[in-house]
Design a protein around this motif. Structure first.
Motif, mmCIF file in Angstrom:
data_model
loop_
_atom_site.group_PDB
_atom_site.id
_atom_site.type_symbol
_atom_site.label_atom_id
_atom_site.label_comp_id
_atom_site.label_asym_id
_atom_site.label_seq_id
_atom_site.Cartn_x
_atom_site.Cartn_y
_atom_site.Cartn_z
ATOM 1 N N LEU A 10 36.441 -80.997 -33.984
ATOM 2 C CA LEU A 10 35.534 -80.171 -34.768
ATOM 3 C C LEU A 10 35.831 -80.255 -36.254
ATOM 4 N N SER A 11 34.748 -80.418 -37.026
ATOM 5 C CA SER A 11 34.885 -80.326 -38.483
ATOM 6 C C SER A 11 33.585 -79.787 -39.008
ATOM 7 N N LEU A 12 33.545 -78.496 -39.329
ATOM 8 C CA LEU A 12 32.292 -77.819 -39.632
ATOM 9 C C LEU A 12 32.328 -77.130 -40.986
ATOM 10 N N SER A 13 31.147 -77.009 -41.553
ATOM 11 C CA SER A 13 30.946 -76.049 -42.632
ATOM 12 C C SER A 13 29.519 -75.573 -42.542
ATOM 13 N N LEU A 14 29.250 -74.361 -42.994
ATOM 14 C CA LEU A 14 27.895 -73.832 -42.921
ATOM 15 C C LEU A 14 26.918 -74.723 -43.658
ATOM 16 N N GLY A 15 27.351 -75.305 -44.767
ATOM 17 C CA GLY A 15 26.455 -76.151 -45.545
ATOM 18 C C GLY A 15 25.965 -77.347 -44.772
ATOM 19 N N PRO A 183 25.884 -79.199 -35.467
ATOM 20 C CA PRO A 183 27.079 -79.174 -36.307
ATOM 21 C C PRO A 183 27.809 -80.516 -36.273
ATOM 22 N N ALA A 184 28.407 -80.890 -37.382
ATOM 23 C CA ALA A 184 29.019 -82.206 -37.524
ATOM 24 C C ALA A 184 30.422 -82.207 -36.930
ATOM 25 N N PHE A 185 30.602 -82.928 -35.847
ATOM 26 C CA PHE A 185 31.901 -83.060 -35.216
ATOM 27 C C PHE A 185 32.493 -84.414 -35.579
ATOM 28 N N THR A 186 33.793 -84.470 -35.743
ATOM 29 C CA THR A 186 34.414 -85.699 -36.223
ATOM 30 C C THR A 186 34.246 -86.859 -35.263
ATOM 31 N N SER A 187 34.144 -86.573 -33.961
ATOM 32 C CA SER A 187 33.939 -87.661 -33.011
ATOM 33 C C SER A 187 32.468 -87.901 -32.736
ATOM 34 N N TRP A 454 22.983 -69.228 -32.125
ATOM 35 C CA TRP A 454 24.290 -69.875 -32.055
ATOM 36 C C TRP A 454 25.455 -68.894 -32.000
ATOM 37 N N ASP A 455 25.199 -67.639 -31.670
ATOM 38 C CA ASP A 455 26.328 -66.745 -31.486
ATOM 39 C C ASP A 455 27.119 -67.110 -30.238
ATOM 40 N N TYR A 456 26.474 -67.815 -29.273
ATOM 41 C CA TYR A 456 27.253 -68.260 -28.115
ATOM 42 C C TYR A 456 28.295 -69.294 -28.543
ATOM 43 N N LEU A 457 27.950 -70.140 -29.522
ATOM 44 C CA LEU A 457 28.928 -71.071 -30.083
ATOM 45 C C LEU A 457 29.943 -70.344 -30.953
ATOM 46 N N GLN A 458 29.459 -69.361 -31.724
ATOM 47 C CA GLN A 458 30.355 -68.601 -32.586
ATOM 48 C C GLN A 458 31.453 -67.939 -31.764
ATOM 49 N N ASN A 459 31.063 -67.339 -30.645
ATOM 50 C CA ASN A 459 32.051 -66.685 -29.788
ATOM 51 C C ASN A 459 33.058 -67.691 -29.243
ATOM 52 N N TYR A 460 32.572 -68.869 -28.888
ATOM 53 C CA TYR A 460 33.444 -69.920 -28.365
ATOM 54 C C TYR A 460 34.449 -70.353 -29.433
ATOM 55 N N PHE A 461 33.957 -70.615 -30.640
ATOM 56 C CA PHE A 461 34.834 -71.064 -31.720
ATOM 57 C C PHE A 461 35.856 -69.990 -32.086
ATOM 58 N N ASP A 462 35.392 -68.733 -32.156
ATOM 59 C CA ASP A 462 36.304 -67.649 -32.503
ATOM 60 C C ASP A 462 37.424 -67.523 -31.471
ATOM 61 N N THR A 463 37.076 -67.789 -30.206
ATOM 62 C CA THR A 463 38.049 -67.627 -29.131
ATOM 63 C C THR A 463 38.997 -68.810 -29.011
ATOM 64 N N TYR A 464 38.459 -70.026 -29.109
ATOM 65 C CA TYR A 464 39.265 -71.207 -28.779
ATOM 66 C C TYR A 464 39.639 -72.075 -29.980
ATOM 67 N N ILE A 465 38.959 -71.914 -31.087
ATOM 68 C CA ILE A 465 39.271 -72.705 -32.280
ATOM 69 C C ILE A 465 39.977 -71.848 -33.324
ATOM 70 N N ALA A 537 14.699 -75.688 -28.643
ATOM 71 C CA ALA A 537 14.838 -75.973 -30.078
ATOM 72 C C ALA A 537 16.289 -76.049 -30.532
ATOM 73 N N ASP A 538 17.224 -75.689 -29.689
ATOM 74 C CA ASP A 538 18.638 -75.692 -30.055
ATOM 75 C C ASP A 538 19.096 -77.134 -30.273
ATOM 76 N N PRO A 539 19.647 -77.478 -31.436
ATOM 77 C CA PRO A 539 20.140 -78.843 -31.625
ATOM 78 C C PRO A 539 21.186 -79.261 -30.596
ATOM 79 N N GLU A 540 21.939 -78.297 -30.031
ATOM 80 C CA GLU A 540 22.908 -78.637 -28.992
ATOM 81 C C GLU A 540 22.219 -79.191 -27.745
ATOM 82 N N THR A 541 20.987 -78.773 -27.514
ATOM 83 C CA THR A 541 20.173 -79.353 -26.437
ATOM 84 C C THR A 541 18.965 -80.036 -27.071
ATOM 85 N N GLY A 542 19.233 -80.669 -28.216
ATOM 86 C CA GLY A 542 18.148 -81.142 -29.065
ATOM 87 C C GLY A 542 17.728 -82.572 -28.820
#
Length: 643
Positions: A10-15, A183-187, A454-465, A537-542
């Motif tokens: 993972l390598s993210l920024s809001l921008g 979101p931009a992931f390094t891999s 994307w709060d489902y992703l937010q919760n995941y990142f807050d918990t595991y990242i 419309a979710d880019p994760e399933t985009g």
């Protein structure tokens, strides 16, 4: 078709999540700006005068009858000339306005609908006409320059009884495309996606449509057909023959992008079917061109034998309004979509008129101009669609710096325009089922189609990242309650319709003056609820799309900008299948949902899970997904039967 792309680190920024107009440009529309003095008097601009309709209440009643089975006017849509004769300005009124404009040295052109008059002249001439001075301003946020009236424009008394709205006196507003990247992931970098995404040909085993990929983040129009039961229409030979689908956009594009996309996924289409129509000089090939590519690829891919007309205009002044007006008055389009918009509240006097009260929600923007255009479209049987936005329930967030720091804004619950108008169908966003994991975290699943947020992703990142590593607030499908347009008749009996929330304000933390309340939104307002219909419309399933200005092929793309043109293309199929225009969707789909609910034969699938950061999915209408997702084959049966 598509090589599967793996994402683990993972390598993210809001921008990185935001596309289109820069945040600074949006902040300039809400933050105070520095008056740089009178604009050059000889600067030429175009201003469109929208004329008052005759018998507007009767027009709305007639529109309702055109889509009400059993009505004597059911499906009796009007031509442009009939609209002009029955509801537009009279010849005498138009002649009087044109005569007055000539006396001011302004040229003019009347739309055939008698809805508007396009004019050309200098800023000095318009300043004289509207009893104001046009000044240049410089944003204190990013140094952006623009011009606008220094005081509230006044309609000349000689024509005030005919002219309702003047648009184009300011070039401050810039609309945004409703398109979001994964979101931009390094891999999972852009180069890797472009190299691999079209490496393999689909075997057709991913749901029945041979152009589908079956891979989240690499979906095509074939996957849309699988998700929403479009394939039965294709099997009957319904591919959009005889239909014309139109795109209204604020950037030009390369038509070869669309033909490359269709060819690469193995879709056979009608040749030479794209027509470009520039309005007000046309849009530029720029950072928004990818949005236009998406719109044409999706609408024209869903309906591969429909003609596609692209009305493109500059993203400034009255370009957006003029492009919509032209697409409607030409009356060639059976259906029209746009994937551009701006927060509804950016039109209010409190944000536009010097000295206006911060409770003044008077429209001094383009809301009334759009409304007149949409009324004409509805009575002509043209179906309209607009993306509802990609900032969840907080429409201003995507373009404004949000937080407590200097130069930042609060985040009130807001909706997007023009999707909030009651005479256009607002396209919302969902997340389709998929599995996901990031970093060293476990695999988790979305098990049912859900409201996209994307709060489902937010919760995941807050918990595991780790908390604070990433901030995804508030990416998701736009939705909520208008605080300008009242609840329309077709939502009057719909379970789940809500009023606006109380205590919502747009506050700017002025670096020099401290917190400044720019606008207090009305609470408990009985407003139009959006969205109406939602699709993935979710880019994760985009999706994948092709855009030359974005480097070619892009994967992991989403936003409600995909949904609006998909509904546009679906309408082209329904037009061919039924043998006539469909007209305004909203009264028809709300009636069907109110009566038939979500049974196996229903045209709709309820969206009961997920949320857009405030509004939650439910087994009825909700402000995250509207009345739900579609079963197109079932909807086609109802429309062909006259239900």
């Amino acid at each position: 078709m598509f090589a599967k792309l793996h994402r683990k680190s993972l390598s993210l920024s809001l921008g990185l999540l935001l596309t289109g107009v820069s945040a600074g440009a949006w902040a300039a529309q809400a933050a105070p700006a520095v008056d740089a003095g009178v604009a050059p008097s000889n600067q030429n601009v175009h201003v469109t005068l929208f004329l008052k309709l005759h018998n507007e209440a009767a027009l709305e009643s007639y529109i309702q009858e055109t889509v009400t089975p059993g009505s004597p006017h059911y499906r009796q849509f009007l031509t442009t000339s009939q609209f002009a004769q029955q509801y537009g300005a009279t010849d005498a009124e138009i002649a009087r306005v044109q005569s007055y404009l000539r006396s001011q040295g302004l040229s003019s052109e009347v739309l055939p609908s008698h809805l508007a008059i396009r004019t050309s002249g200098t800023l000095a001439q318009y300043g004289n006409l509207f009893q104001t001075s046009i000044h240049n301003y410089v944003s204190r946020d990013n140094g952006r320059s623009f011009h606008k009236p220094s005081s509230t424009p006044q309609l000349p008394s000689a024509i005030a009884d005919v002219v309702d709205v003047a648009t184009g006196l300011s070039n401050e507003k810039a609309y945004r495309p409703h398109h979001v990247s994964m979101p931009a992931f390094t891999s999972f970098g852009a180069a890797n996606a472009k190299t691999n995404a079209l490496a393999a040909k689909s075997s057709g085993s991913s749901g029945g449509n041979p152009t589908a990929s079956g891979v989240p983040g690499q979906y095509t129009v074939g996957d849309v057909a699988n998700f929403y039961d479009i394939n039965p229409l294709y099997q009957r030979g319904i591919v959009g023959n005889g239909s014309t689908t139109c795109i209204v956009t604020l950037s030009n594009f390369y038509p070869s992008d669309a033909t490359a996309y269709w060819s690469d996924i193995g879709l056979t289409t009608k040749p030479n079917r794209i027509t470009l129509v520039p309005v007000d000089g046309g849009g530029a090939i720029d950072g928004g061109s990818g949005e236009t590519s998406i719109d044409v690829e999706q609408a024209g891919g869903i309906a591969p034998y429909a003609d596609v007309i692209v009305y493109h205009a500059p993203n400034a002044g009255n370009g957006f309004v003029d492009a919509f007006a032209q697409s409607v008055t030409d009356n060639t389009c059976d259906s029209i979509s746009t994937s551009w918009g701006s927060p509804e509240i950016f039109n209010f006097a409190a944000l536009n008129v010097t000295g206006a009260s911060n409770t003044d929600t008077t429209d001094v923007g383009d809301l009334r101009a759009f409304h007149k255009i949409f009324l004409e479209a509805a009575v002509q049987g043209q179906s309209l669609f607009a993306a509802s936005g990609d900032s969840g329930a907080y429409d201003t967030v995507r373009g404004l710096g949000v937080g407590t720091g200097a130069g930042q804004f609060t985040a009130p619950l807001t909706v997007d325009s023009p999707a909030s108008d009651p005479f256009i169908t607002a396209a919302g966003g969902t997340t389709t089922p998929f599995n996901y994991s990031f970093g060293t975290g476990p695999t988790q699943s979305i098990t049912q189609e859900s409201v996209w947020g994307w709060d489902y992703l937010q919760n995941y990142f807050d918990t595991y990242i780790g908390k604070g590593v990433v901030n995804l607030f508030s990416s998701g499908g736009g939705g909520g309650v208008s605080v300008y347009w009242h609840t329309p008749f077709y939502q009057a009996f719909t379970h789940g319709i809500r009023r606006s929330e109380k205590d919502q304000s747009l506050v700017y933390n002025d670096p020099s003056a401290g917190p400044t309340t720019l606008l207090k939104l009305p609470g408990h307002f009985e407003g139009r609820n959006v969205p109406d219909i939602s699709l993935n419309a979710d880019p994760e399933t985009g999706y994948v799309f092709v855009s030359t200005v974005d480097g070619g092929l892009a994967s992991g793309e989403g936003g409600t900008s995909f949904v609006a043109p998909q509904l546009n293309g679906i309408t082209a199929l329904l037009v061919q299948s039924s043998g006539h225009r469909i007209g305004l969707w909203n009264p028809q789909v709300y009636f069907l949902q109110d009566i038939f609910g979500y049974g196996w034969f229903s045209p709709f699938k309820s969206v009961r899970a997920g949320d857009n950061w405030f509004y939650y999915g439910a087994p009825h209408y909700n402000q995250g997904a509207g009345i739900g997702a579609l079963d197109v084959a079932n909807l086609d049966v109802f429309l062909r039967s006259g239900f």
